[in-house]
Design a protein around this motif. Structure first.
Motif, PDB file in Angstrom:
ATOM      1  N   UNK A   1     131.475  36.349 -41.693  1.00 50.62           N
ATOM      2  CA  UNK A   1     131.324  36.754 -40.301  1.00 50.62           C
ATOM      3  C   UNK A   1     131.256  35.541 -39.408  1.00 50.62           C
ATOM      4  N   UNK A   2     131.485  35.755 -38.116  1.00 49.30           N
ATOM      5  CA  UNK A   2     131.444  34.674 -37.125  1.00 49.30           C
ATOM      6  C   UNK A   2     130.855  35.228 -35.841  1.00 49.30           C
ATOM      7  N   UNK A   3     129.762  34.613 -35.397  1.00 52.05           N
ATOM      8  CA  UNK A   3     129.068  35.075 -34.193  1.00 52.05           C
ATOM      9  C   UNK A   3     128.929  33.918 -33.211  1.00 52.05           C
ATOM     10  N   UNK A   4     129.561  33.973 -32.046  1.00 45.44           N
ATOM     11  CA  UNK A   4     129.325  32.949 -31.022  1.00 45.44           C
ATOM     12  C   UNK A   4     127.883  33.003 -30.534  1.00 45.44           C
ATOM     13  N   UNK A   5     127.300  31.842 -30.258  1.00 44.94           N
ATOM     14  CA  UNK A   5     125.899  31.799 -29.847  1.00 44.94           C
ATOM     15  C   UNK A   5     125.657  32.449 -28.487  1.00 44.94           C
ATOM     16  N   UNK A   6     126.719  32.653 -27.731  1.00 44.36           N
ATOM     17  CA  UNK A   6     126.549  33.273 -26.417  1.00 44.36           C
ATOM     18  C   UNK A   6     126.337  34.779 -26.510  1.00 44.36           C
ATOM     19  N   UNK A   7     126.531  35.356 -27.695  1.00 43.62           N
ATOM     20  CA  UNK A   7     126.429  36.803 -27.837  1.00 43.62           C
ATOM     21  C   UNK A   7     124.973  37.234 -27.872  1.00 43.62           C
ATOM     22  N   UNK A   8     124.753  38.490 -27.526  1.00 42.39           N
ATOM     23  CA  UNK A   8     123.397  39.047 -27.465  1.00 42.39           C
ATOM     24  C   UNK A   8     122.842  39.270 -28.865  1.00 42.39           C
ATOM     25  N   UNK A   9     121.518  39.404 -28.935  1.00 40.06           N
ATOM     26  CA  UNK A   9     120.853  39.596 -30.211  1.00 40.06           C
ATOM     27  C   UNK A   9     121.345  40.820 -30.963  1.00 40.06           C
ATOM     28  N   UNK A  10     121.683  41.897 -30.222  1.00 38.02           N
ATOM     29  CA  UNK A  10     122.141  43.104 -30.902  1.00 38.02           C
ATOM     30  C   UNK A  10     123.464  42.890 -31.625  1.00 38.02           C
ATOM     31  N   UNK A  11     124.280  41.929 -31.128  1.00 36.42           N
ATOM     32  CA  UNK A  11     125.521  41.613 -31.824  1.00 36.42           C
ATOM     33  C   UNK A  11     125.251  40.914 -33.152  1.00 36.42           C
ATOM     34  N   UNK A  12     124.235  40.059 -33.170  1.00 36.20           N
ATOM     35  CA  UNK A  12     123.858  39.399 -34.420  1.00 36.20           C
ATOM     36  C   UNK A  12     123.335  40.435 -35.407  1.00 36.20           C
ATOM     37  N   UNK A  13     122.537  41.373 -34.919  1.00 35.33           N
ATOM     38  CA  UNK A  13     122.039  42.456 -35.769  1.00 35.33           C
ATOM     39  C   UNK A  13     123.201  43.249 -36.353  1.00 35.33           C
ATOM     40  N   UNK A  14     124.180  43.571 -35.498  1.00 33.55           N
ATOM     41  CA  UNK A  14     125.360  44.313 -35.959  1.00 33.55           C
ATOM     42  C   UNK A  14     126.110  43.534 -37.037  1.00 33.55           C
ATOM     43  N   UNK A  15     126.267  42.221 -36.815  1.00 31.11           N
ATOM     44  CA  UNK A  15     126.972  41.387 -37.794  1.00 31.11           C
ATOM     45  C   UNK A  15     126.228  41.351 -39.121  1.00 31.11           C
ATOM     46  N   UNK A  16     124.903  41.240 -39.076  1.00 34.62           N
ATOM     47  CA  UNK A  16     124.105  41.210 -40.297  1.00 34.62           C
ATOM     48  C   UNK A  16     124.270  42.502 -41.082  1.00 34.62           C
ATOM     49  N   UNK A  17     124.170  43.633 -40.393  1.00 39.35           N
ATOM     50  CA  UNK A  17     124.352  44.921 -41.068  1.00 39.35           C
ATOM     51  C   UNK A  17     125.738  45.021 -41.704  1.00 39.35           C
ATOM     52  N   UNK A  18     126.765  44.629 -40.951  1.00 38.90           N
ATOM     53  CA  UNK A  18     128.134  44.743 -41.455  1.00 38.90           C
ATOM     54  C   UNK A  18     128.344  43.889 -42.699  1.00 38.90           C
ATOM     55  N   UNK A  19     127.907  42.633 -42.654  1.00 41.11           N
ATOM     56  CA  UNK A  19     128.133  41.725 -43.782  1.00 41.11           C
ATOM     57  C   UNK A  19     127.324  42.157 -44.999  1.00 41.11           C
ATOM     58  N   UNK A  20     126.103  42.605 -44.802  1.00 43.20           N
ATOM     59  CA  UNK A  20     125.305  43.093 -45.932  1.00 43.20           C
ATOM     60  C   UNK A  20     125.906  44.347 -46.545  1.00 43.20           C
ATOM     61  N   UNK A  21     126.716  45.067 -45.764  1.00 41.47           N
ATOM     62  CA  UNK A  21     127.427  46.250 -46.278  1.00 41.47           C
ATOM     63  C   UNK A  21     128.764  45.878 -46.914  1.00 41.47           C
ATOM     64  N   UNK A  22     129.035  44.566 -47.002  1.00 42.04           N
ATOM     65  CA  UNK A  22     130.260  44.116 -47.652  1.00 42.04           C
ATOM     66  C   UNK A  22     131.455  43.992 -46.742  1.00 42.04           C
ATOM     67  N   UNK A  23     131.249  44.073 -45.438  1.00 42.20           N
ATOM     68  CA  UNK A  23     132.355  43.974 -44.489  1.00 42.20           C
ATOM     69  C   UNK A  23     132.472  42.548 -43.940  1.00 42.20           C
ATOM     70  N   UNK A  24     133.578  42.289 -43.277  1.00 40.45           N
ATOM     71  CA  UNK A  24     133.786  41.039 -42.545  1.00 40.45           C
ATOM     72  C   UNK A  24     133.626  41.352 -41.067  1.00 40.45           C
TER      73      UNK A  24
END
Length: 220
Positions: free
Chosen positions: A101-124
């Motif tokens: 996954x790739x998260x720009x630092x300018x993104x909101x916290x909820x986007x980081x949460x979304x990325x964490x959930x997605x990657x832990x579920x095996x997604x990119x």
């Protein structure tokens, strides 16, 4: 309990990532590192961690070198890159180097949460504005990444210091070892990277920087 590793040299952003991780997984153990040497020690002691949130720009590494090294030694550890760089090309190169996954630092916290959930579920996971296009590496970049993955953690630390311009004597002092030990590491690094001298080693390390203008050729 799930374990998430957080590597960033800015305390405030480590705290922000910690909050996002705790929001994504209320029951989670969090471990932090503020440099690549600290990260290498952290990963070694938590080899079965569930996720790593990694800043690309930290003391001890250049560009994608830390990611390449970690993917070689811990391929089972998913990595989300969290970076100030918002270029789609940088994000795609991160994925090509094995990031999940790739998260720009300018993104909101909820986007980081979304990325964490997605990657832990095996997604990119990529933000919509950076998606599309192919994840490809330039020229000899993939070959060099493979060679860097073969370095031991000690050799990788020495490589980072050589790239920063330190001499063998200075590296030995910083690491608390003899100069002869550093010379032995340098011999192994040159062999593994296909370099003939110290200058080539420093130039090779620059191939994985974020600036494509820094990419140079490494001997086949």
């Amino acid at each position: 309990m799930p374990e998430i590793l957080i590597a960033d040299d800015h305390p405030l952003f480590r705290d922000a990532l910690s909050r996002a991780a705790a929001q994504a997984l209320p029951a989670v153990d969090l471990f932090q590192a503020d440099s690549v040497p600290a990260l290498l020690a952290l990963v070694e002691s938590h080899a079965n961690a569930d996720l790593l949130l990694l800043d690309l720009q930290m003391p001890g590494a250049r560009g994608f070198s830390a990611l390449a090294h970690l993917r070689g030694h811990y391929p089972q550890l998913p990595v989300i890159i969290v970076s100030a760089h918002e270029e789609a090309d940088v994000a795609r190169r991160a994925l090509a180097h094995g990031a999940a996954g790739y998260v720009p630092k300018s993104m909101a916290g909820e986007n980081i949460v979304e990325a964490i959930h997605a990657v832990l579920d095996g997604e990119v996971w990529l933000p919509s504005q950076l998606s599309g296009g192919s994840a490809e590496l330039r020229g000899n970049e993939a070959m060099l990444a493979g060679r860097i993955a073969e370095l031991t953690p000690h050799q990788f630390r020495v490589l980072g210091m050589v790239a920063d311009g330190l001499l063998n004597k200075q590296i030995a002092y910083e690491l608390g070892v003899s100069e002869a030990t550093i010379k032995a590491h340098m011999t192994a690094i040159m062999r593994k990277l296909g370099c003939n001298n110290r200058t080539q080693v420093a130039l090779a390390a620059s191939q994985l920087t974020l600036d494509p203008g820094n990419v140079i050729a490494v001997d086949e």
